[in-house]
Design an enzyme around this catalytic site. Structure first.
Site, PDB file in Angstrom:
ATOM      1  N   GLU A 114       0.824  -1.207   0.000  1.00 39.92           N
ATOM      2  CA  GLU A 114       0.000   0.000   0.000  1.00 39.92           C
ATOM      3  C   GLU A 114       0.859   1.259   0.000  1.00 39.92           C
ATOM      4  OE1 GLU A 114      -3.349   2.624   0.428  1.00 39.92           O
ATOM      5  OE2 GLU A 114      -2.964   0.670  -0.488  1.00 39.92           O
ATOM      6  N   HIS A 135     -11.589   5.875  -8.221  1.00 41.44           N
ATOM      7  CA  HIS A 135     -10.130   6.013  -8.140  1.00 41.44           C
ATOM      8  C   HIS A 135      -9.473   5.342  -9.345  1.00 41.44           C
ATOM      9  CE1 HIS A 135      -6.491   7.078  -6.181  1.00 41.44           C
ATOM     10  NE2 HIS A 135      -6.139   5.864  -5.807  1.00 41.44           N
ATOM     11  N   HIS A 169       2.754   1.997  -3.282  1.00 35.27           N
ATOM     12  CA  HIS A 169       1.822   2.615  -4.234  1.00 35.27           C
ATOM     13  C   HIS A 169       1.646   4.099  -3.934  1.00 35.27           C
ATOM     14  CE1 HIS A 169      -2.465   3.473  -5.588  1.00 35.27           C
ATOM     15  NE2 HIS A 169      -1.802   3.270  -6.708  1.00 35.27           N
ATOM     16  N   HIS A 214      -4.463  -8.045 -16.886  1.00 33.73           N
ATOM     17  CA  HIS A 214      -5.732  -7.644 -17.500  1.00 33.73           C
ATOM     18  C   HIS A 214      -5.988  -6.155 -17.278  1.00 33.73           C
ATOM     19  CE1 HIS A 214      -9.463  -8.456 -19.459  1.00 33.73           C
ATOM     20  NE2 HIS A 214     -10.224  -8.262 -18.389  1.00 33.73           N
ATOM     21  N   HIS A 273     -20.547  -7.328 -17.523  1.00 35.25           N
ATOM     22  CA  HIS A 273     -19.175  -7.084 -17.991  1.00 35.25           C
ATOM     23  C   HIS A 273     -18.844  -7.999 -19.170  1.00 35.25           C
ATOM     24  CE1 HIS A 273     -15.012  -5.894 -17.918  1.00 35.25           C
ATOM     25  NE2 HIS A 273     -14.591  -7.095 -17.599  1.00 35.25           N
TER      26      HIS A 273
END
Length: 327
Positions: free
Chosen positions: A73, A138, A76, A306, A248
């Site tokens: 975390e 986000h 990032h 992906h 999706h």
């Protein structure tokens, strides 16, 4: 303004890394690795917060906090913070050299505003405990940052004077629709990921042994709700997760057919063959990665790939739209 262009390119490359790293953090369930913001238990690094992390681990060994997740975390956040500084520098340079830039400081200023909003979304992701609307926002904010930086870099880079491109004014609408479809599919994919619905259908091409399985559309796309809950606070039913995943998939089929058709048109257009190859190649890659994630039960590496592939496909469509409009 060579330094200005190079700074934009550096920010563009870093943005792709931040988007991919953000996907890795989310998919490895490290989004609450540090339950506060911007530090980790009020400290600069997880190393300085080791005592607080150990205390949390002793109380909840299976909870969302661990040393590894805290580092994921925070790394990032470090990269995202560096990106914020780069965009700030780009905005300052754009204003200082506004008579030398290709299109003025407006786009750079918009980027700076978007980065500030992204920082707020990053904070709310933690403080709102991974609320799907915030986390998806986000993700989309990161993709928007990538797109705007790419557009800005292309604008400042200019065109090669000897390059030949056929007039394709009649394709402006087609490539714009392609971009809109890709953005929509990324938003749906983000909704799948943030609701942990990627394995709601574990078979392919059918879903739960049926082409149209039992689904709950009433609760699946309710935006203002907590993770895993309905708007009323009840447990989100499996049929709602199935609906999220199924939509999706259906959108993926629409995007595949449309972009496949568009790629074939580009392959037959002088000067746009490379665009046709890139769009077609990335499309095939994305479809393959999407199917593989279902067949192999969402391995982390494929899931992150992906997300990265979606960013590259979006970038290719942004570049194509720029080329068609700024021929």
């Amino acid at each position: 303004m060579k330094f200005y262009r190079n700074l934009i390119l550096a920010a563009l490359i870093l943005t792709f890394g931040v988007v991919s790293l953000g996907a890795y953090v989310r998919l490895s369930d490290a989004g609450l690795g540090c339950p506060d913001w911007p530090g980790c238990y009020g400290k600069l690094t997880p190393l300085h917060a080791a005592d607080a992390i150990n205390a949390e681990l002793a109380e909840r060994p299976e909870g969302p906090v661990s040393h590894a997740k805290a580092w994921k975390e925070m790394v990032h956040r470090y990269f995202a913070g560096t990106l914020g500084l780069l965009v700030l520098a780009i905005a300052v340079l754009a204003w200082r050299g506004r008579r030398e830039t290709a299109g003025g400081p407006g786009l750079a200023t918009l980027l700076l505003g978007l980065i500030v909003f992204q920082a707020l979304l990053g904070m709310w992701t933690v403080t709102k405990l991974l609320k799907p609307l915030v986390v998806t926002g986000h993700l989309l904010g990161g993709m928007a940052t990538l797109s705007l930086l790419l557009w800005l870099w292309l604008r400042e880079r200019g065109h090669s004077s000897h390059a030949y491109f056929a007039r394709v004014d009649h394709m402006r609408g087609a490539v714009a629709v392609g971009l809109a479809l890709v953005v929509t599919q990324i938003a749906l994919g983000g909704w799948v990921s943030t609701n942990y619905a990627a394995l709601a259908c574990t078979d392919f091409p059918m879903c739960q042994g049926a082409w149209v399985p039992p689904m709950d559309f009433e609760h699946s796309f309710t935006l203002h709700r907590e993770l895993g809950e309905t708007a009323a606070g009840d447990l989100l039913p499996m049929t709602a997760l199935t609906a999220i995943h199924w939509v999706h998939r259906v959108m993926a089929l629409i995007v595949t057919l449309y972009l496949g058709w568009l790629a074939l048109r580009l392959l037959r257009t002088p000067g746009y063959v490379c665009f046709g190859l890139v769009v077609g190649g990335l499309l095939v890659l994305q479809v393959g990665l999407g199917i593989s994630n279902v067949v192999f039960s969402l391995p982390l590496a494929l899931a992150v790939a992906h997300n990265a592939g979606a960013a590259l496909l979006l970038a290719s469509m942004v570049w194509l739209n720029y080329r068609v409009r700024r021929r």
